[in-house]
Structure formats: structure tokens, C-alpha cells
Design a protein around this motif. Structure first.
Motif, PDB file in Angstrom:
ATOM      1  N   LEU A 280       0.856  -1.200   0.000  1.00 34.56           N
ATOM      2  CA  LEU A 280       0.000   0.000   0.000  1.00 34.56           C
ATOM      3  C   LEU A 280       0.882   1.237   0.000  1.00 34.56           C
ATOM      4  O   LEU A 280       1.811   1.342   0.817  1.00 34.56           O
ATOM      5  CB  LEU A 280      -0.916  -0.017   1.224  1.00 34.56           C
ATOM      6  CG  LEU A 280      -1.966   1.089   1.330  1.00 34.56           C
ATOM      7  CD1 LEU A 280      -3.231   0.569   1.996  1.00 34.56           C
ATOM      8  CD2 LEU A 280      -1.423   2.279   2.116  1.00 34.56           C
ATOM      9  N   SER A 281       0.580   2.156  -0.899  1.00 37.66           N
ATOM     10  CA  SER A 281       1.414   3.351  -1.062  1.00 37.66           C
ATOM     11  C   SER A 281       0.896   4.493  -0.207  1.00 37.66           C
ATOM     12  O   SER A 281       0.386   5.487  -0.722  1.00 37.66           O
ATOM     13  CB  SER A 281       1.426   3.773  -2.532  1.00 37.66           C
ATOM     14  OG  SER A 281       0.112   4.128  -2.934  1.00 37.66           O
ATOM     15  N   ALA A 282       1.005   4.325   1.076  1.00 38.52           N
ATOM     16  CA  ALA A 282       0.594   5.391   1.989  1.00 38.52           C
ATOM     17  C   ALA A 282       1.401   5.265   3.263  1.00 38.52           C
ATOM     18  O   ALA A 282       1.614   4.162   3.751  1.00 38.52           O
ATOM     19  CB  ALA A 282      -0.901   5.305   2.295  1.00 38.52           C
ATOM     20  N   ARG A 283       1.802   6.393   3.813  1.00 36.66           N
ATOM     21  CA  ARG A 283       2.580   6.360   5.045  1.00 36.66           C
ATOM     22  C   ARG A 283       1.730   5.929   6.225  1.00 36.66           C
ATOM     23  O   ARG A 283       2.257   5.538   7.264  1.00 36.66           O
ATOM     24  CB  ARG A 283       3.164   7.742   5.312  1.00 36.66           C
ATOM     25  CG  ARG A 283       4.182   8.166   4.292  1.00 36.66           C
ATOM     26  CD  ARG A 283       4.766   9.528   4.631  1.00 36.66           C
ATOM     27  NE  ARG A 283       5.756   9.945   3.653  1.00 36.66           N
ATOM     28  CZ  ARG A 283       6.439  11.082   3.732  1.00 36.66           C
ATOM     29  NH1 ARG A 283       6.236  11.894   4.742  1.00 36.66           N
ATOM     30  NH2 ARG A 283       7.307  11.390   2.795  1.00 36.66           N
ATOM     31  N   THR A 284       0.404   6.007   6.049  1.00 36.44           N
ATOM     32  CA  THR A 284      -0.508   5.704   7.154  1.00 36.44           C
ATOM     33  C   THR A 284      -1.081   4.296   7.029  1.00 36.44           C
ATOM     34  O   THR A 284      -2.230   4.051   7.385  1.00 36.44           O
ATOM     35  CB  THR A 284      -1.658   6.722   7.170  1.00 36.44           C
ATOM     36  OG1 THR A 284      -2.303   6.707   5.876  1.00 36.44           O
ATOM     37  CG2 THR A 284      -1.155   8.099   7.474  1.00 36.44           C
ATOM     38  N   PHE A 285      -0.284   3.346   6.533  1.00 33.39           N
ATOM     39  CA  PHE A 285      -0.749   1.973   6.344  1.00 33.39           C
ATOM     40  C   PHE A 285      -1.395   1.414   7.595  1.00 33.39           C
ATOM     41  O   PHE A 285      -2.404   0.711   7.523  1.00 33.39           O
ATOM     42  CB  PHE A 285       0.430   1.097   5.915  1.00 33.39           C
ATOM     43  CG  PHE A 285       0.089  -0.354   5.740  1.00 33.39           C
ATOM     44  CD1 PHE A 285       0.533  -1.304   6.656  1.00 33.39           C
ATOM     45  CD2 PHE A 285      -0.667  -0.773   4.660  1.00 33.39           C
ATOM     46  CE1 PHE A 285       0.228  -2.642   6.501  1.00 33.39           C
ATOM     47  CE2 PHE A 285      -0.977  -2.117   4.491  1.00 33.39           C
ATOM     48  CZ  PHE A 285      -0.530  -3.051   5.408  1.00 33.39           C
ATOM     49  N   SER A 286      -0.843   1.740   8.743  1.00 35.98           N
ATOM     50  CA  SER A 286      -1.327   1.167  10.000  1.00 35.98           C
ATOM     51  C   SER A 286      -2.723   1.650  10.373  1.00 35.98           C
ATOM     52  O   SER A 286      -3.327   1.121  11.299  1.00 35.98           O
ATOM     53  CB  SER A 286      -0.356   1.474  11.132  1.00 35.98           C
ATOM     54  OG  SER A 286      -0.261   2.865  11.322  1.00 35.98           O
ATOM     55  N   THR A 287      -3.247   2.640   9.669  1.00 33.19           N
ATOM     56  CA  THR A 287      -4.598   3.127   9.958  1.00 33.19           C
ATOM     57  C   THR A 287      -5.661   2.445   9.091  1.00 33.19           C
ATOM     58  O   THR A 287      -6.849   2.735   9.230  1.00 33.19           O
ATOM     59  CB  THR A 287      -4.712   4.645   9.748  1.00 33.19           C
ATOM     60  OG1 THR A 287      -4.544   4.932   8.350  1.00 33.19           O
ATOM     61  CG2 THR A 287      -3.673   5.389  10.562  1.00 33.19           C
ATOM     62  N   TYR A 288      -5.219   1.545   8.206  1.00 33.02           N
ATOM     63  CA  TYR A 288      -6.155   0.879   7.298  1.00 33.02           C
ATOM     64  C   TYR A 288      -6.450  -0.547   7.752  1.00 33.02           C
ATOM     65  O   TYR A 288      -5.542  -1.309   8.097  1.00 33.02           O
ATOM     66  CB  TYR A 288      -5.607   0.839   5.877  1.00 33.02           C
ATOM     67  CG  TYR A 288      -5.573   2.193   5.222  1.00 33.02           C
ATOM     68  CD1 TYR A 288      -4.429   2.970   5.250  1.00 33.02           C
ATOM     69  CD2 TYR A 288      -6.701   2.689   4.592  1.00 33.02           C
ATOM     70  CE1 TYR A 288      -4.401   4.218   4.660  1.00 33.02           C
ATOM     71  CE2 TYR A 288      -6.679   3.942   3.991  1.00 33.02           C
ATOM     72  CZ  TYR A 288      -5.520   4.695   4.040  1.00 33.02           C
ATOM     73  OH  TYR A 288      -5.499   5.933   3.461  1.00 33.02           O
ATOM     74  N   THR A 289      -7.732  -0.892   7.711  1.00 31.09           N
ATOM     75  CA  THR A 289      -8.151  -2.274   7.845  1.00 31.09           C
ATOM     76  C   THR A 289      -8.024  -2.921   6.461  1.00 31.09           C
ATOM     77  O   THR A 289      -8.481  -2.348   5.474  1.00 31.09           O
ATOM     78  CB  THR A 289      -9.611  -2.342   8.317  1.00 31.09           C
ATOM     79  OG1 THR A 289      -9.719  -1.661   9.573  1.00 31.09           O
ATOM     80  CG2 THR A 289     -10.060  -3.778   8.498  1.00 31.09           C
TER      81      THR A 289
END
Length: 122
Positions: A24-33
Motif C-alpha cells: 500500500l502506497s501510503a505512510r498511514t498503512f497502520s490506519t487501514y483495515t
């Protein structure tokens, strides 16, 4: 913009194993289910497995319980699906899915990858 890229599909004999990855190309991967879905020719897309934000919560479709394992590495912005004891009926295109809902359900989030093909021969 959230982009998902799957890899790891291929052709395998029944009883074999594969490991799928989803970046996933986002720095906030840990916020995604995160979830995996699959779609076989002529069939509707179906839920396969899901994992919560921290990786501590998972759920699976009955058809894959005990054979597939979902996991994630938040430090690498990557989710995985280990497929063991594969059956011909597991043949499908597998899609990575992401959403920001807190509760892990079988419903998809708004972000999809392009899919990776898994083909299991008998």
C-alpha cells in the motif's frame, strides 16, 4: 491517493502453496483495515480474509479457514496471504482491499488493487 499493488500469484498444483503480497502506497498503512477478496470466472467477488489495523484481529471465509493465513507488516506497508493446501476451487483472481473503518467486517473498503491470478491445477 491510496494505491494497492498485489504480487505472488501463479500456477500451482493442488495441495501446493503460494504467498500473496499487497503493498500500500501510503505512510498511514497502520490506519487501514485490510482484506483479501477473490473472483472466479462467472462468479461474484467474495470475501476471503481480513485483518485489523494492528494485526491482532483476523477473520476468514469458512471455505479457507485452516488453510489460508492473513498477516501484515506495518513497518513495510505490506499485507500477506499465505495459501496452503490449495484446491482447484481456489482458482480466482485475488484482490487486495483497504478501508479506514475501525471495525473489521467482511464488507470491502473503498480502495482496490488490480488483482493477482491464482490458478490451481488438479
Amino acid at each position: 491517493q491510496v494505491q494497492l499493488v498485489e504480487s505472488g500469484g501463479g500456477l500451482v498444483q493442488a495441495g501446493g502453496s503460494l504467498r500473496l503480497s499487497c503493498a500500500l502506497s501510503a505512510r498511514t498503512f497502520s490506519t487501514y483495515t485490510m482484506r483479501w477478496f477473490r473472483q472466479a470466472p462467472g462468479k461474484e467477488r467474495e470475501f476471503v480474509a481480513g485483518i485489523g489495523r494492528s494485526g491482532g484481529t483476523t477473520n476468514y471465509a469458512d471455505s479457507v479457514k485452516g488453510r489460508f493465513t492473513i498477516s501484515r507488516e506495518n513497518a513495510k506497508n505490506t499485507m500477506y496471504l499465505q495459501l496452503n493446501s490449495l484446491k482447484p476451487e481456489d482458482t480466482a483472481k485475488y484482490y487486495c482491499n483497504a478501508g479506514s473503518a475501525v471495525v473489521l467486517t467482511t464488507s470491502p473498503g473503498p480502495y482496490w488493487g488490480q488483482g493477482t491470478q491464482v490458478t490451481v491445477s488438479s
